[in-house]
Write an enzyme that holds these catalytic residues in place. Sequence first.
Site, PDB file in Angstrom:
ATOM      1  CG  ASP A   1      -5.420  -2.852  -2.402  1.00 20.86           C
ATOM      2  OD1 ASP A   1      -4.317  -2.280  -2.480  1.00 20.86           O
ATOM      3  OD2 ASP A   1      -6.418  -2.320  -1.883  1.00 20.86           O
TER       4      ASP A   1
ATOM      5  NE  ARG B   1      -9.811   1.379   4.150  1.00 15.20           N
ATOM      6  CZ  ARG B   1      -8.679   1.938   4.583  1.00 15.20           C
ATOM      7  NH1 ARG B   1      -8.536   3.245   4.570  1.00 15.20           N
ATOM      8  NH2 ARG B   1      -7.682   1.183   5.021  1.00 15.20           N
TER       9      ARG B   1
ATOM     10  CE  LYS C   1       0.436   1.915  -1.417  1.00 16.41           C
ATOM     11  NZ  LYS C   1       0.574   0.476  -1.151  1.00 16.41           N
ATOM     12  CD1 TRP C   2      -2.621  10.798  -2.928  1.00 14.66           C
ATOM     13  CD2 TRP C   2      -1.018  12.252  -2.378  1.00 14.66           C
ATOM     14  NE1 TRP C   2      -3.208  12.025  -2.803  1.00 14.66           N
ATOM     15  CE2 TRP C   2      -2.249  12.928  -2.464  1.00 14.66           C
ATOM     16  CE3 TRP C   2       0.133  12.962  -2.055  1.00 14.66           C
ATOM     17  CZ2 TRP C   2      -2.346  14.318  -2.235  1.00 14.66           C
ATOM     18  CZ3 TRP C   2       0.032  14.325  -1.828  1.00 14.66           C
ATOM     19  CH2 TRP C   2      -1.198  14.992  -1.916  1.00 14.66           C
ATOM     20  CG  ASP C   3      -4.343   4.325  -0.569  1.00 13.99           C
ATOM     21  OD1 ASP C   3      -5.017   4.224  -1.618  1.00 13.99           O
ATOM     22  OD2 ASP C   3      -4.080   3.356   0.159  1.00 13.99           O
TER      23      ASP C   3
ATOM     24  CG  ASP D   1      -3.784   3.490   7.342  1.00 14.58           C
ATOM     25  OD1 ASP D   1      -3.601   4.400   8.166  1.00 14.58           O
ATOM     26  OD2 ASP D   1      -4.901   3.225   6.846  1.00 14.58           O
TER      27      ASP D   1
ATOM     28  CB  CYS E   1      -1.926   3.739  -3.783  1.00 14.81           C
ATOM     29  SG  CYS E   1      -2.852   2.354  -3.066  1.00 14.81           S
TER      30      CYS E   1
END
Length: 692
Positions: free
Chosen positions: A515, A412, A445-447, A336, A493
């Site tokens: 995490d 968030r 990485k797909w969150d 990120d 993710c």
Amino acid sequence: MPEISRDGRTWLLSGPASSYAVHLTGRDELVHLHWGPRIALADAQALAVRPLPDEWPFESPLDGREEYPVEGGPRFVRPALSVRTAERRGTQWAYEGHETAGDGALRLRFRDGGLTVTLHYRMRPSTDVVERWVTLANEGPAVEVLRADSATWTLPDRDGWRLSQLHGRWGAESRLVRSDLTYGEKAVGSRRGHTGHQHLPWVALDTDAAEEHGEVYGCALGWSGSWRIAVAQLPDARVQITGGAGHDDSGLLMLGEGESYTTPVFAGLWSDGGFGGASRAWHAYQRAYVVPDADRDRPVLFNSWEATGFDICERQQRELAERAAATGVELFVVDDGWFGARTGDRAGLGDWWPDPDRFPGGLRPLADHVHALGMQFGIWVEPEMVNPDSDLYRAHPDWVQFQPGRVRTEFRNQLVLNLAREDVREYLWERLDGLLSGVPVDYVKWDFNRCFTDAGWPGDPYPQRLWVDHVRALYALLDRLRAAHPGVAFESCSGGGGRIDLGVLSRTDQVWTSDNTDPLDRLAIQHGFSQIHPARVMAAWVTDSPNAMLNHRSSSLRFRFVSAMAGVLGLGGDLTRWTEEELAEAREWVELYKEIRPVVQRGDLYRLRPPTGGLSAVQYVLGDETVVLAWLQAQRHGEPAAALRLRGLDPTASYECRETGEIHRGAVLVHHGLRTGLRGDLDAAVVRLRRR
């Protein structure tokens, strides 16, 4: 291929060790016959002649015996199918016929007016996993699908059933718990729009199984949205397991004329090899038929998140990449913070182009540098989310899920995009396809960092369909990206292990397990994860000590590495702060992991001792190679040296321990290699054996 009786009313599917049988009665009622050890078609036909119990006003002879209970008529169990039209609710179906497909699938068709209900069954070659799903096709007036489960599984009549499940929360996923099943219903699931950290969509039932012996029945759902699995012990003690998409019965979607809906797969497995045997069967099935390119070992990666957070720039990433390459890392991932105005979690999501201040030339110069160092290049994205402070939201505030007139939730500091909208899907395709076409990216990485809370769609005639259509759109987007960019690997993710299931695993190469990177906490998480999913998809990192994210516990580099080597090894610490001695030790561990990687990622797993304190260990076997990973959580004075009885080996063969040079005979106690490897509290060891 399925076996079918001459009268076309009994069907039998068989794998290497098990069989599954159903039968259509003279009244066209589909009843369950058998699920368990392998039988012949004649045995199934003999079971079919047993009459159903008599009907009387307070009980139904179908309950606990019907293969796929529908709502309506003399049924009192939880319905797997609940539909309604403008005129009536429920289903009164009639059998239409059956067919077998070229892939070995069996299809049983039923009709109620304009609605056709097709039950699908498939056992793939060399596996005992039964895949089940349902297709609804409407050729008449609109039908509202309130609930459409993928399958109902019926267990044999036995006393003392015990339920295994995986529960947890963020940072503590996949915790295994077993409890006695009692009368009534036990439901697990997710109401969050994604699979969830709280439960993995898997259950197992047994009466007297242990790790390596006894019968185990397991079920796993392949769906990455809200879901429910219900395990019911009925009044006559029969047990059924029903599961599918959606968290309640309030409505999945509306089927207009000419429209259809296919449920996710709800897979089932019978094993007589105990919990360990069932796990190995699940692992083999996923490596063979679920996970893309599972025969390719996953590379050792470095991820920048715990080292840098949002405070990143090209110069800093280059320095980390150089240190990562020197330790033997094969894949460098920028997490990120590389895009838009992303200097924290309050802005930038949705604006998928590099920040020109941090990456003046875009991502290509960094990607080229990483490739020149001999590593692959990866990036982090969270496409399903948007910050209110973003160019995307300012241009399209109507693209998010929201309920008009209600205070919205900004977990968030972000909102959920409504992927059920075609314009949202096309925007994401254009941005992501352009990104992967313009930069030599090898890995994504797909969150997914928040749950659904305001799942509204003002103006849509059936807004609740977004719960299903969001997931179907996610799958379609991943499928489209994989087809356009076949050389790019994807990781699933969701704030750690919040999106892990057979559905997303069929479209991604690995998953982020949690995490929580504390190596001791990870042992319990990985133990639970291994009940259903293979090491080949289980990402695990070595991070800094003390563990800064959660518990500030200190642990040796040795313990951290051996813990992470149980899956797909990654590094996530700030390598610029590691000493030369630590970097040199890390390089040795990475080299060792590369040697044992084929055995860990593709081998059969044996859980030698669970992580309940003291010594715990796992063993992997692939051909003539065996690897044991052992961890000593604590050791009391006077305890004997570590000793483990290995499994899965030829008892007549000899095996050489590569750590000590000693020769071991068959399934012997391995002790010397561990005794020299385990030295005190929070210690660990790797033992390798090769058949002579």
